[in-house]
Write a protein that holds these residues in place. Structure first.
Motif, PDB file in Angstrom:
ATOM      1  N   ASP A   3      26.169 -74.160 100.371  1.00 43.37           N
ATOM      2  CA  ASP A   3      25.862 -72.984 101.193  1.00 43.37           C
ATOM      3  C   ASP A   3      24.609 -72.247 100.731  1.00 43.37           C
ATOM      4  O   ASP A   3      24.085 -71.408 101.449  1.00 43.37           O
ATOM      5  CB  ASP A   3      27.052 -72.022 101.198  1.00 43.37           C
ATOM      6  N   GLU A   4      24.159 -72.518  99.498  1.00 47.85           N
ATOM      7  CA  GLU A   4      22.902 -71.907  99.056  1.00 47.85           C
ATOM      8  C   GLU A   4      21.780 -72.725  99.700  1.00 47.85           C
ATOM      9  O   GLU A   4      21.414 -73.791  99.202  1.00 47.85           O
ATOM     10  CB  GLU A   4      22.767 -71.954  97.538  1.00 47.85           C
ATOM     11  N   VAL A   5      21.274 -72.202 100.795  1.00 48.50           N
ATOM     12  CA  VAL A   5      20.346 -72.983 101.619  1.00 48.50           C
ATOM     13  C   VAL A   5      19.090 -73.438 100.853  1.00 48.50           C
ATOM     14  O   VAL A   5      18.690 -74.596 100.973  1.00 48.50           O
ATOM     15  CB  VAL A   5      19.988 -72.212 102.911  1.00 48.50           C
ATOM     16  N   PRO A   6      18.478 -72.565 100.037  1.00 53.81           N
ATOM     17  CA  PRO A   6      17.289 -73.048  99.296  1.00 53.81           C
ATOM     18  C   PRO A   6      17.610 -74.239  98.394  1.00 53.81           C
ATOM     19  O   PRO A   6      16.835 -75.195  98.317  1.00 53.81           O
ATOM     20  CB  PRO A   6      16.867 -71.834  98.464  1.00 53.81           C
ATOM     21  N   VAL A   8      22.633 -81.904 105.631  1.00 53.62           N
ATOM     22  CA  VAL A   8      23.164 -80.741 104.928  1.00 53.62           C
ATOM     23  C   VAL A   8      24.262 -80.090 105.768  1.00 53.62           C
ATOM     24  O   VAL A   8      24.103 -79.881 106.968  1.00 53.62           O
ATOM     25  CB  VAL A   8      22.052 -79.698 104.656  1.00 53.62           C
ATOM     26  N   ALA A   9      25.376 -79.771 105.120  1.00 51.76           N
ATOM     27  CA  ALA A   9      26.423 -78.941 105.718  1.00 51.76           C
ATOM     28  C   ALA A   9      26.525 -77.701 104.847  1.00 51.76           C
ATOM     29  O   ALA A   9      26.510 -77.805 103.623  1.00 51.76           O
ATOM     30  CB  ALA A   9      27.751 -79.688 105.734  1.00 51.76           C
ATOM     31  N   VAL A  10      26.581 -76.510 105.458  1.00 53.33           N
ATOM     32  CA  VAL A  10      26.660 -75.308 104.641  1.00 53.33           C
ATOM     33  C   VAL A  10      28.097 -74.806 104.494  1.00 53.33           C
ATOM     34  O   VAL A  10      28.357 -73.898 103.727  1.00 53.33           O
ATOM     35  CB  VAL A  10      25.762 -74.163 105.183  1.00 53.33           C
ATOM     36  N   ARG A  11      29.022 -75.427 105.203  1.00 50.65           N
ATOM     37  CA  ARG A  11      30.435 -75.044 105.090  1.00 50.65           C
ATOM     38  C   ARG A  11      31.295 -76.304 104.983  1.00 50.65           C
ATOM     39  O   ARG A  11      30.955 -77.353 105.520  1.00 50.65           O
ATOM     40  CB  ARG A  11      30.889 -74.268 106.332  1.00 50.65           C
ATOM     41  N   GLY A  12      32.433 -76.139 104.287  1.00 46.05           N
ATOM     42  CA  GLY A  12      33.354 -77.262 104.145  1.00 46.05           C
ATOM     43  C   GLY A  12      33.818 -77.775 105.498  1.00 46.05           C
ATOM     44  O   GLY A  12      33.945 -78.983 105.715  1.00 46.05           O
ATOM     45  N   GLU A  13      34.066 -76.849 106.416  1.00 46.74           N
ATOM     46  CA  GLU A  13      34.546 -77.232 107.749  1.00 46.74           C
ATOM     47  C   GLU A  13      33.525 -78.135 108.451  1.00 46.74           C
ATOM     48  O   GLU A  13      33.900 -79.087 109.140  1.00 46.74           O
ATOM     49  CB  GLU A  13      34.808 -75.987 108.616  1.00 46.74           C
ATOM     50  N   ASN A  48      31.873 -73.952  95.182  1.00 51.51           N
ATOM     51  CA  ASN A  48      31.922 -72.600  95.734  1.00 51.51           C
ATOM     52  C   ASN A  48      31.285 -72.538  97.102  1.00 51.51           C
ATOM     53  O   ASN A  48      30.067 -72.523  97.243  1.00 51.51           O
ATOM     54  CB  ASN A  48      31.223 -71.624  94.785  1.00 51.51           C
ATOM     55  N   LEU A  49      32.131 -72.520  98.124  1.00 54.97           N
ATOM     56  CA  LEU A  49      31.666 -72.479  99.506  1.00 54.97           C
ATOM     57  C   LEU A  49      32.394 -71.359 100.236  1.00 54.97           C
ATOM     58  O   LEU A  49      33.521 -71.020  99.879  1.00 54.97           O
ATOM     59  CB  LEU A  49      31.989 -73.810 100.215  1.00 54.97           C
ATOM     60  N   PRO A  50      31.774 -70.790 101.261  1.00 45.37           N
ATOM     61  CA  PRO A  50      32.492 -69.826 102.084  1.00 45.37           C
ATOM     62  C   PRO A  50      33.528 -70.582 102.909  1.00 45.37           C
ATOM     63  O   PRO A  50      33.365 -71.782 103.131  1.00 45.37           O
ATOM     64  CB  PRO A  50      31.390 -69.256 102.988  1.00 45.37           C
ATOM     65  N   GLY A  51      34.594 -69.922 103.325  1.00 47.55           N
ATOM     66  CA  GLY A  51      35.642 -70.645 104.055  1.00 47.55           C
ATOM     67  C   GLY A  51      36.414 -71.511 103.084  1.00 47.55           C
ATOM     68  O   GLY A  51      36.654 -71.103 101.942  1.00 47.55           O
ATOM     69  N   ILE A  52      36.760 -72.727 103.482  1.00 47.62           N
ATOM     70  CA  ILE A  52      37.496 -73.581 102.539  1.00 47.62           C
ATOM     71  C   ILE A  52      36.537 -74.009 101.425  1.00 47.62           C
ATOM     72  O   ILE A  52      35.376 -74.309 101.675  1.00 47.62           O
ATOM     73  CB  ILE A  52      38.123 -74.814 103.244  1.00 47.62           C
ATOM     74  N   ASP A  53      37.037 -73.988 100.178  1.00 51.83           N
ATOM     75  CA  ASP A  53      36.148 -74.295  99.051  1.00 51.83           C
ATOM     76  C   ASP A  53      35.994 -75.811  98.877  1.00 51.83           C
ATOM     77  O   ASP A  53      36.555 -76.602  99.633  1.00 51.83           O
ATOM     78  CB  ASP A  53      36.641 -73.615  97.759  1.00 51.83           C
ATOM     79  N   GLY A  54      35.201 -76.183  97.877  1.00 54.55           N
ATOM     80  CA  GLY A  54      34.910 -77.597  97.671  1.00 54.55           C
ATOM     81  C   GLY A  54      36.148 -78.426  97.349  1.00 54.55           C
ATOM     82  O   GLY A  54      36.275 -79.557  97.803  1.00 54.55           O
ATOM     83  N   PHE A  55      37.066 -77.848  96.568  1.00 59.50           N
ATOM     84  CA  PHE A  55      38.291 -78.592  96.231  1.00 59.50           C
ATOM     85  C   PHE A  55      39.081 -78.917  97.503  1.00 59.50           C
ATOM     86  O   PHE A  55      39.533 -80.029  97.717  1.00 59.50           O
ATOM     87  CB  PHE A  55      39.186 -77.776  95.293  1.00 59.50           C
ATOM     88  N   GLU A  56      39.250 -77.889  98.352  1.00 58.83           N
ATOM     89  CA  GLU A  56      40.034 -78.070  99.573  1.00 58.83           C
ATOM     90  C   GLU A  56      39.313 -79.026 100.537  1.00 58.83           C
ATOM     91  O   GLU A  56      39.941 -79.848 101.194  1.00 58.83           O
ATOM     92  CB  GLU A  56      40.293 -76.711 100.236  1.00 58.83           C
ATOM     93  N   THR A  57      37.981 -78.892 100.592  1.00 54.72           N
ATOM     94  CA  THR A  57      37.200 -79.792 101.440  1.00 54.72           C
ATOM     95  C   THR A  57      37.410 -81.230 100.987  1.00 54.72           C
ATOM     96  O   THR A  57      37.634 -82.130 101.804  1.00 54.72           O
ATOM     97  CB  THR A  57      35.701 -79.436 101.354  1.00 54.72           C
ATOM     98  N   CYS A  58      37.364 -81.441  99.685  1.00 52.87           N
ATOM     99  CA  CYS A  58      37.548 -82.773  99.120  1.00 52.87           C
ATOM    100  C   CYS A  58      38.927 -83.322  99.474  1.00 52.87           C
ATOM    101  O   CYS A  58      39.074 -84.457  99.917  1.00 52.87           O
ATOM    102  CB  CYS A  58      37.372 -82.686  97.608  1.00 52.87           C
TER     103      CYS A  58
END
Ligand code: CA
Length: 227
Positions: free
Chosen positions: A12-15, A33-38, A57-67
């Protein structure tokens, strides 16, 4: 480096995401690039990525949940987790959700490329014979694990470690041997990770069935009892 590897960057850190993407493009890779887990979930469902670089660390569902959800949706691409936290528990949590490797932020870009390269180089699951030790079976192609007629839900890393044991039934395997076979070589000493995973495996493949097939061999390592 393998040319034309398609990488999904979830950050989510775009730079930073742009920087990683730019580096990969310069290296001859393809990167989205995806900026959110969803977003990562639908993108990985629509495109067969060779490797996924996933920030914790992502907004919405975090990286663990995305995985976890990627694996639940049968996305088999290797996953490299990016974590800002250096705690071993976080790393293990990441690997237990089905990630294949992790890198602690801030990281060296060369190191990131090397890790992605190593993951993308792993051969796609070719159809192989189903492994069988007693009434325990493991299909390396589908990652399906069963004891008798009962399906057992395991994380990708647990399957990988179990596969090492099942290819060497009755043999004592040292922590180092297990590390070398289930992780890419030359990482720092992670022997306590093996102990953690053996505990996870026992809770899933042994305890519910009232058996003790995964034995501790004091001072030497572990052994999967042959049938
Ligand atoms: Ca982030």
């Amino acid at each position: 480096m393998i040319r034309g590897v398609r990488v999904l960057i979830v950050e989510d850190e775009v730079p930073l995401a742009k920087l990683i993407r730019q580096g990969l493009l310069q290296d001859g890779q393809l990167a989205d690039v995806a900026v959110r887990g969803e977003d990562a979930l639908w993108m990985a469902g629509a495109t067969p990525y060779d490797v996924i670089c996933l920030d914790v660390n992502l907004p919405g569902i975090d990286g663990f949940e995305t995985c976890r959800r990627l694996r639940a949706e049968k996305v088999t691409a290797p996953i490299l987790m990016l974590t800002a936290r250096d705690a071993i528990e976080d790393r293990i949590a990441g690997l237990d959700t089905g990630a294949d490797d992790y890198l602690v932020k801030p990281f060296d870009f060369g190191e990131l490329l090397a890790r992605l390269r190593a993951l993308a180089r792993r051969p796609a699951a070719a159809p192989r014979l189903v492994l069988r030790v007693g009434d325990l079976t493991l299909d390396p192609a589908s990652h399906r694990v069963r004891r008798g007629d009962t399906d057992i839900e395991l994380s990708a890393k647990e399957v990988q470690i179990l596969e090492v044991f099942m290819r060497h039934p009755g043999e004592v395997l040292s922590r180092l041997q297990l590390l070398e076979r289930a992780w890419d070589a030359s990482y720092e000493n992670r022997s306590n990770v093996i102990d953690v995973y053996v505990r996870y495996l026992r809770e899933k493949i042994d305890r519910p069935f009232g058996v003790e097939s995964l034995e501790t061999v004091r001072g030497a390592g572990y052994r999967l009892r042959a049938a």
